[in-house]
Write a protein that holds these residues in place. Structure first.
Motif, PDB file in Angstrom:
ATOM      1  N   GLN A 302       0.817  -1.211   0.000  1.00  0.00           N
ATOM      2  CA  GLN A 302       0.000   0.000   0.000  1.00  0.00           C
ATOM      3  C   GLN A 302       0.852   1.263   0.000  1.00  0.00           C
ATOM      4  O   GLN A 302       0.426   2.307  -0.493  1.00  0.00           O
ATOM      5  N   ASP A 303       2.044   1.194   0.579  1.00  0.00           N
ATOM      6  CA  ASP A 303       2.927   2.354   0.654  1.00  0.00           C
ATOM      7  C   ASP A 303       4.368   1.855   0.680  1.00  0.00           C
ATOM      8  O   ASP A 303       4.794   1.243   1.657  1.00  0.00           O
ATOM      9  N   PRO A 304       5.147   2.076  -0.388  1.00  0.00           N
ATOM     10  CA  PRO A 304       6.527   1.583  -0.425  1.00  0.00           C
ATOM     11  C   PRO A 304       7.449   2.260   0.585  1.00  0.00           C
ATOM     12  O   PRO A 304       8.574   1.809   0.790  1.00  0.00           O
ATOM     13  N   LEU A 305       6.965   3.335   1.219  1.00  0.00           N
ATOM     14  CA  LEU A 305       7.764   4.024   2.232  1.00  0.00           C
ATOM     15  C   LEU A 305       7.273   3.730   3.645  1.00  0.00           C
ATOM     16  O   LEU A 305       7.741   4.340   4.603  1.00  0.00           O
ATOM     17  N   ALA A 306       6.327   2.799   3.785  1.00  0.00           N
ATOM     18  CA  ALA A 306       5.753   2.505   5.103  1.00  0.00           C
ATOM     19  C   ALA A 306       6.820   1.962   6.050  1.00  0.00           C
ATOM     20  O   ALA A 306       7.778   1.307   5.638  1.00  0.00           O
ATOM     21  N   ASP A 307       6.640   2.251   7.325  1.00  0.00           N
ATOM     22  CA  ASP A 307       7.544   1.756   8.364  1.00  0.00           C
ATOM     23  C   ASP A 307       7.371   0.250   8.490  1.00  0.00           C
ATOM     24  O   ASP A 307       6.277  -0.255   8.744  1.00  0.00           O
ATOM     25  N   THR A 308       8.459  -0.505   8.303  1.00  0.00           N
ATOM     26  CA  THR A 308       8.394  -1.968   8.364  1.00  0.00           C
ATOM     27  C   THR A 308       8.663  -2.510   9.759  1.00  0.00           C
ATOM     28  O   THR A 308       8.498  -3.703  10.002  1.00  0.00           O
ATOM     29  N   GLY A 309       9.109  -1.637  10.677  1.00  0.00           N
ATOM     30  CA  GLY A 309       9.505  -2.098  11.997  1.00  0.00           C
ATOM     31  C   GLY A 309      10.974  -2.474  12.065  1.00  0.00           C
ATOM     32  O   GLY A 309      11.468  -2.869  13.121  1.00  0.00           O
ATOM     33  N   ILE A 310      11.678  -2.341  10.949  1.00  0.00           N
ATOM     34  CA  ILE A 310      13.117  -2.609  10.865  1.00  0.00           C
ATOM     35  C   ILE A 310      13.794  -1.310  10.434  1.00  0.00           C
ATOM     36  O   ILE A 310      13.276  -0.602   9.562  1.00  0.00           O
ATOM     37  N   PRO A 311      14.948  -0.946  11.036  1.00  0.00           N
ATOM     38  CA  PRO A 311      15.623   0.304  10.649  1.00  0.00           C
ATOM     39  C   PRO A 311      15.790   0.404   9.137  1.00  0.00           C
ATOM     40  O   PRO A 311      16.206  -0.560   8.486  1.00  0.00           O
ATOM     41  N   PRO A 312      15.464   1.567   8.549  1.00  0.00           N
ATOM     42  CA  PRO A 312      15.527   1.709   7.094  1.00  0.00           C
ATOM     43  C   PRO A 312      16.950   1.873   6.581  1.00  0.00           C
ATOM     44  O   PRO A 312      17.831   2.373   7.274  1.00  0.00           O
ATOM     45  N   PHE A 313      17.174   1.421   5.352  1.00  0.00           N
ATOM     46  CA  PHE A 313      18.432   1.679   4.662  1.00  0.00           C
ATOM     47  C   PHE A 313      18.576   3.196   4.530  1.00  0.00           C
ATOM     48  O   PHE A 313      17.624   3.877   4.146  1.00  0.00           O
ATOM     49  N   PRO A 314      19.746   3.761   4.858  1.00  0.00           N
ATOM     50  CA  PRO A 314      19.895   5.225   4.875  1.00  0.00           C
ATOM     51  C   PRO A 314      19.517   5.924   3.588  1.00  0.00           C
ATOM     52  O   PRO A 314      19.125   7.084   3.605  1.00  0.00           O
ATOM     53  N   GLY A 315      19.593   5.243   2.468  1.00  0.00           N
ATOM     54  CA  GLY A 315      19.199   5.857   1.209  1.00  0.00           C
ATOM     55  C   GLY A 315      17.753   6.283   1.216  1.00  0.00           C
ATOM     56  O   GLY A 315      17.343   7.175   0.478  1.00  0.00           O
ATOM     57  N   THR A 316      16.945   5.652   2.105  1.00  0.00           N
ATOM     58  CA  THR A 316      15.532   5.987   2.225  1.00  0.00           C
ATOM     59  C   THR A 316      15.333   7.395   2.754  1.00  0.00           C
ATOM     60  O   THR A 316      14.349   8.052   2.448  1.00  0.00           O
ATOM     61  N   LEU A 317      16.296   7.882   3.547  1.00  0.00           N
ATOM     62  CA  LEU A 317      16.104   9.151   4.238  1.00  0.00           C
ATOM     63  C   LEU A 317      15.992  10.321   3.287  1.00  0.00           C
ATOM     64  O   LEU A 317      15.369  11.323   3.594  1.00  0.00           O
ATOM     65  N   GLY A 318      16.593  10.201   2.110  1.00  0.00           N
ATOM     66  CA  GLY A 318      16.542  11.298   1.155  1.00  0.00           C
ATOM     67  C   GLY A 318      15.333  11.249   0.247  1.00  0.00           C
ATOM     68  O   GLY A 318      15.166  12.079  -0.621  1.00  0.00           O
TER      69      GLY A 318
END
Length: 332
Positions: A302-318
């Motif tokens: 539903q949302d490719p940026l949704a919080d998965t409960g696992i720390p995100p890969f830093p590339g996501t931050l931008g």
């Protein structure tokens, strides 16, 4: 049929980790220098098919190849041992195994994926239980035949666990206290052989819908799917699905989210840059994956940026911020 083991909870956890780390690789990796390596699962199962879809839409944007494995458990140890750069893993498998290895604990989320469903197979004609034996030989006329149509009817039953169901089965037994006799099977075929031989009364196997290991069977096979009739607890959820081939309609399954994980690469490094490129491509091509002739699991994102409960890969931050939606199963 390969040798299997009756395991206590502690022994099962240890055996699961060891089997994941040292178990056989189901296909040889294509050694291509500079390619990202994505661990999926056995050929023909949903993990491998999802990686195939990724290659179809993003293979021209970044070089990568799929690496076959036995599934999510082995995927975690492949990432830990630097034998893969990305992998598809169930959230609960990562959650249960992160305390066993700091490399597993340090993995990062690239993107939420589809849900895996717990498929509980039983015999449509019922299983013989409470059969008395003398020196291992069944005593004729003892025991009873019991139909197992619901999960709640598995108390005290023998259950063959396939792949990541090893961790889920152990966790469910811990939560429910059903006194299920958990047995590790090497494959779906081995588990079904145990079921038909009366060594167990149910099989737990996990995968996205529709699962090829289930769709290959007909109602005349003597197999049926049991309904999950309990209230799920986080991170699990109840999901409704149909399997016409087994005449199983409006059936409830226990679902758990999958996540595309990666090792903690530097986003600006050579490998990290490739991960960012793949991540960006999958987001941009999500409509194509959901609307095209690809695995139906893509429609569950539903949302490719949704919080998965696992720390995100830093590339996501931008990445641009998008309103969060609850990650879960698509409506049946």
């Amino acid at each position: 049929m390969k040798h299997t083991h009756h395991l206590t909870r502690l022994a099962l956890a240890c055996a699961v980790l060891l089997a994941s780390a040292t178990g056989p690789t189901y296909a040889q990796e294509t050694k291509t220098e500079g390619n990202l390596r994505i661990a999926g699962g056995p050929g023909g199962k949903v993990y491998a098919l999802m990686v195939k879809d990724m290659l179809a839409v993003c293979g021209s944007s970044v070089n990568f190849n799929g690496v076959a494995s036995s599934g999510g458990l082995q995927n975690l140890t492949m990432l830990s041992a630097n034998e893969a750069d990305l992998a598809i893993v169930q959230f609960d498998t990562w959650q249960q195994m992160k305390g066993s290895d700091e490399n597993i604990a340090g993995l990062q989320s690239v993107m939420p994926l589809h849900n895996n469903l717990l498929h509980v197979l039983t015999l449509s004609g019922g299983s013989r239980i409470n059969v008395k034996t003398i020196m291992g030989v069944p005593v004729k006329g003892t025991g009873e035949t019991r139909m197992l149509r619901k999960f709640s009817e598995l108390k005290g039953m023998g259950v063959a666990l396939v792949g990541s169901a090893q961790v889920m089965g152990q966790e469910l037994e811990k939560r429910l206290g059903y006194n299920m006799k958990l047995v590790v099977a090497d494959s779906d075929d081995d588990a079904l052989a145990m079921l038909r031989a009366g060594q167990v009364q149910a099989v737990f196997t996990l995968g996205g819908w529709p699962l090829p290991a289930i769709t290959r069977h007909k109602a005349s096979s003597g197999l049926m799917l049991a309904d999950y009739d309990l209230a799920p607890q986080a991170p699990y959820m109840a999901v409704k699905r149909n399997y016409n081939n087994l005449e199983s309609l409006n059936l409830t399954f226990l679902g758990v989210p999958n996540v595309l994980l990666t090792r903690p690469f530097k986003p600006e490094g050579a490998v990290g840059t490739r991960v960012v490129t793949l991540q960006r491509c999958l987001r941009q091509k999500l409509d194509e994956l959901q609307e095209g002739q690809y695995q139906p699991g893509w429609k569950e994102i539903q949302d490719p940026l949704a919080d998965t409960g696992i720390p995100p890969f830093p590339g996501t931050l931008g990445a641009p911020k998008v309103a969060k939606a609850k990650q879960g199963a698509a409506k049946p």
